[in-house]
Design an enzyme around this catalytic site. Structure first.
Site, PDB file in Angstrom:
ATOM      1  N   THR A 155       0.853  -1.200   0.000  1.00  8.07           N
ATOM      2  CA  THR A 155       0.000   0.000   0.000  1.00  8.07           C
ATOM      3  C   THR A 155       0.886   1.247   0.000  1.00  8.07           C
ATOM      4  OG1 THR A 155      -0.203   0.146   2.415  1.00  8.07           O
ATOM      5  CG2 THR A 155      -1.822  -1.227   1.260  1.00  8.07           C
ATOM      6  N   GLY A 156       0.350   2.315  -0.558  1.00  7.01           N
ATOM      7  CA  GLY A 156       1.150   3.536  -0.692  1.00  7.01           C
ATOM      8  C   GLY A 156       2.317   3.304  -1.632  1.00  7.01           C
TER       9      GLY A 156
ATOM     10  N   SER B 259       4.595   6.094  -4.434  1.00 12.47           N
ATOM     11  CA  SER B 259       5.436   7.208  -3.987  1.00 12.47           C
ATOM     12  C   SER B 259       6.417   6.733  -2.928  1.00 12.47           C
ATOM     13  CB  SER B 259       4.501   8.282  -3.393  1.00 12.47           C
ATOM     14  OG  SER B 259       5.221   9.390  -2.906  1.00 12.47           O
ATOM     15  N   GLY B 260       7.530   7.448  -2.806  1.00 12.43           N
ATOM     16  CA  GLY B 260       8.435   7.285  -1.676  1.00 12.43           C
ATOM     17  C   GLY B 260       8.851   5.850  -1.369  1.00 12.43           C
ATOM     18  N   ILE B 261       8.715   5.481  -0.111  1.00  9.03           N
ATOM     19  CA  ILE B 261       9.174   4.178   0.381  1.00  9.03           C
ATOM     20  C   ILE B 261       8.439   3.028  -0.321  1.00  9.03           C
ATOM     21  CG2 ILE B 261       9.102   2.682   2.428  1.00  9.03           C
ATOM     22  CD1 ILE B 261       9.536   5.355   4.096  1.00  9.03           C
ATOM     23  N   GLY B 262       7.136   3.174  -0.504  1.00  8.22           N
ATOM     24  CA  GLY B 262       6.353   2.105  -1.130  1.00  8.22           C
ATOM     25  C   GLY B 262       6.785   1.860  -2.562  1.00  8.22           C
TER      26      GLY B 262
ATOM     27  N   SER C 285       7.285   4.214  12.627  1.00  7.14           N
ATOM     28  CA  SER C 285       8.151   5.395  12.612  1.00  7.14           C
ATOM     29  C   SER C 285       8.927   5.477  13.912  1.00  7.14           C
ATOM     30  CB  SER C 285       7.299   6.667  12.461  1.00  7.14           C
ATOM     31  OG  SER C 285       8.078   7.819  12.711  1.00  7.14           O
TER      32      SER C 285
ATOM     33  N   TYR D 210      -0.117  11.951  14.793  1.00 12.91           N
ATOM     34  CA  TYR D 210       0.653  11.030  13.947  1.00 12.91           C
ATOM     35  C   TYR D 210       1.398  10.010  14.804  1.00 12.91           C
ATOM     36  CZ  TYR D 210       4.357   9.489  10.733  1.00 12.91           C
ATOM     37  OH  TYR D 210       5.219   8.742   9.977  1.00 12.91           O
TER      38      TYR D 210
HETATM   39  P1  NAP Z   1       4.889   9.288   0.571  1.00 18.43           P
HETATM   40  O1  NAP Z   1       5.911   9.374  -0.487  1.00 18.43           O
HETATM   41  O2  NAP Z   1       3.913  10.384   0.738  1.00 18.43           O
HETATM   42  O3  NAP Z   1       4.137   7.901   0.431  1.00 18.43           O
HETATM   43  C1  NAP Z   1       2.982   7.622   1.174  1.00 18.43           C
HETATM   44  C2  NAP Z   1       2.073   6.802   0.317  1.00 18.43           C
HETATM   45  O4  NAP Z   1       0.868   6.500   1.055  1.00 18.43           O
HETATM   46  C3  NAP Z   1       1.657   7.554  -0.940  1.00 18.43           C
HETATM   47  O5  NAP Z   1       1.562   6.649  -1.994  1.00 18.43           O
HETATM   48  C4  NAP Z   1       0.298   8.087  -0.546  1.00 18.43           C
HETATM   49  O6  NAP Z   1      -0.538   8.394  -1.618  1.00 18.43           O
HETATM   50  C5  NAP Z   1      -0.216   6.869   0.213  1.00 18.43           C
HETATM   51  N1  NAP Z   1      -1.423   7.171   0.950  1.00 18.43           N
HETATM   52  C6  NAP Z   1      -1.650   8.166   1.832  1.00 18.43           C
HETATM   53  N2  NAP Z   1      -2.922   8.125   2.247  1.00 18.43           N
HETATM   54  C7  NAP Z   1      -3.513   7.085   1.601  1.00 18.43           C
HETATM   55  C8  NAP Z   1      -4.808   6.559   1.581  1.00 18.43           C
HETATM   56  N3  NAP Z   1      -5.804   7.073   2.325  1.00 18.43           N
HETATM   57  N4  NAP Z   1      -5.063   5.491   0.791  1.00 18.43           N
HETATM   58  C9  NAP Z   1      -4.079   4.956   0.042  1.00 18.43           C
HETATM   59  N5  NAP Z   1      -2.838   5.426  -0.010  1.00 18.43           N
HETATM   60  C10 NAP Z   1      -2.560   6.481   0.778  1.00 18.43           C
HETATM   61  O7  NAP Z   1       5.612   9.127   1.996  1.00 18.43           O
HETATM   62  P2  NAP Z   1       6.637   8.030   2.569  1.00 18.43           P
HETATM   63  O8  NAP Z   1       7.606   8.792   3.364  1.00 18.43           O
HETATM   64  O9  NAP Z   1       7.085   7.094   1.522  1.00 18.43           O
HETATM   65  O10 NAP Z   1       5.659   7.289   3.590  1.00 18.43           O
HETATM   66  C11 NAP Z   1       5.496   5.877   3.641  1.00 18.43           C
HETATM   67  C12 NAP Z   1       5.298   5.470   5.079  1.00 18.43           C
HETATM   68  O11 NAP Z   1       6.506   5.767   5.803  1.00 18.43           O
HETATM   69  C13 NAP Z   1       4.181   6.201   5.808  1.00 18.43           C
HETATM   70  O12 NAP Z   1       3.439   5.288   6.590  1.00 18.43           O
HETATM   71  C14 NAP Z   1       4.921   7.185   6.710  1.00 18.43           C
HETATM   72  O13 NAP Z   1       4.180   7.502   7.864  1.00 18.43           O
HETATM   73  C15 NAP Z   1       6.156   6.379   7.019  1.00 18.43           C
HETATM   74  N6  NAP Z   1       7.305   7.161   7.497  1.00 18.43           N
HETATM   75  C16 NAP Z   1       7.923   8.079   6.680  1.00 18.43           C
HETATM   76  C17 NAP Z   1       9.006   8.802   7.153  1.00 18.43           C
HETATM   77  C18 NAP Z   1       9.710   9.823   6.308  1.00 18.43           C
HETATM   78  O14 NAP Z   1      10.527  10.587   6.861  1.00 18.43           O
HETATM   79  N7  NAP Z   1       9.469   9.880   5.018  1.00 18.43           N
HETATM   80  C19 NAP Z   1       9.452   8.601   8.457  1.00 18.43           C
HETATM   81  C20 NAP Z   1       8.818   7.669   9.256  1.00 18.43           C
HETATM   82  C21 NAP Z   1       7.743   6.941   8.764  1.00 18.43           C
HETATM   83  P3  NAP Z   1      -0.499   9.900  -2.258  1.00 18.43           P
HETATM   84  O15 NAP Z   1       0.713   9.917  -3.156  1.00 18.43           O
HETATM   85  O16 NAP Z   1      -1.780   9.975  -2.977  1.00 18.43           O
HETATM   86  O17 NAP Z   1      -0.379  10.864  -1.116  1.00 18.43           O
END
Ligand code: NAP
Length: 249
Positions: free
Chosen positions: A12-13, A16-19, A137, A150
């Site tokens: 899921t997700g 973008s990013g990590i996913g 996180s 969060y």
């Molecule tokens: P990201 O690039 O924004 O990726 C998040 C993904 O989740 C995006 O594909 C986003 O879709 C999707 N998403 C958000 N809400 C959703 C929903 N209601 N239904 C389906 N998909 C949804 O950010 P990321 O940093 O890779 O985050 C991935 C995970 O890592 C998250 O759980 C975040 O809390 C965790 N995390 C990140 C960091 C950091 O520093 N980056 C640190 C600790 C933990 P959209 O593109 O449409 O928004």
């Protein structure tokens, strides 16, 4: 090149990013991947650059019915599931005195309710010996002002993962969690903050990390590969911080 040959993975997700970085790596390692996201245009865009056996499924994880449909579409296409990576999440900051019910609902529905309902829908379809992975996180270890809701969601997710791991042990399903530190992804641009504030938060985070920098999505993806692969066959019920030492040093 084949650590995940023929394994079916749902992420899921994944647009973008990590996913997305993890989806690319899983595909490279021979997995059949279901990339899920809430925006069709974003899924279509990333699909253009991917090679391998994959499908995309539009699903808003905050909606219970979408989680059920995601699992149904994945199993209809690929059959049983080997890897479920609950990674989608949002991190909108709100100081405690500004928290509203709708903010609370949005963050909890996305970061907690979604993954829990996806797991429920997926469990009957996960192969014995399969693996479930969560993205939590390091907010579980360290306070970051303004991120109370969060942080509460990630704490809840980690607590859920612990119980889930115990509940599925008879099926030899491994349940683990990754706790990233600051990782350079689009999530920061989605926080609704002005660029100068974002820049200053970025500099502040980087300065706090013992390695002196943000992590890359690929560094989380490498951990996400390790934890679902046979290399981690005896790792179960853990939460691994991938944070350049921020939470510990
Ligand atoms: P990201 O690039 O924004 O990726 C998040 C993904 O989740 C995006 O594909 C986003 O879709 C999707 N998403 C958000 N809400 C959703 C929903 N209601 N239904 C389906 N998909 C949804 O950010 P990321 O940093 O890779 O985050 C991935 C995970 O890592 C998250 O759980 C975040 O809390 C965790 N995390 C990140 C960091 C950091 O520093 N980056 C640190 C600790 C933990 P959209 O593109 O449409 O928004």
């Amino acid at each position: 090149m084949s650590k995940l040959r023929n394994k079916v993975a749902i992420i899921t997700g994944a647009n973008s990013g990590i996913g997305l970085a993890t989806a690319k790596l899983y595909l490279k390692e021979g997995a059949k991947v279901v990339l899920s996201g809430r925006r069709q245009e974003a899924l279509d865009e990333v699909a253009k650059d991917l090679t391998g056996d994959f499908i995309t499924v539009l699903a808003d994880v905050a909606k219970p019915e979408d989680n059920v449909r995601l699992i149904n579409e994945a199993t209809n296409h690929f059959g049983k599931i080997d890897i479920l990576f609950l990674n989608a999440g949002i991190a909108p900051p709100t100081p405690t005195n500004e928290i509203t019910e709708s903010h609370y609902d949005e963050v909890f529905n996305t970061n907690v309710k979604g993954p829990i309902l996806a797991v429920k829908a997926a469990l009957p379809h996960i192969n014995d010996g399969g693996t479930i992975l969560f993205t939590s996180s390091i907010v579980n270890q360290k306070a970051f002002d303004g991120f109370g809701v969060y942080s509460a969601t990630k704490g809840a997710l980690s607590a859920f993962a612990r119980v889930l791991g115990s509940e599925v042990k008879s099926r030899k399903i491994r349940v683990n969690t990754i706790a990233p530190g600051p990782i350079e992804t689009p999530i920061y641009g989605k926080m609704g903050l002005p660029q100068d504030v974002l820049d200053s938060i970025g500099e502040d985070f980087a300065a706090q990390v013992p390695l002196g920098r943000f992590g890359a999505s690929e560094e989380i993806a490498a951990t996400a590969l390790f934890l679902v692969s046979d290399d981690a066959s005896y790792i179960n019920g853990v939460e691994i911080e991938v944070d350049g030492g921020l939470s510990q040093l």
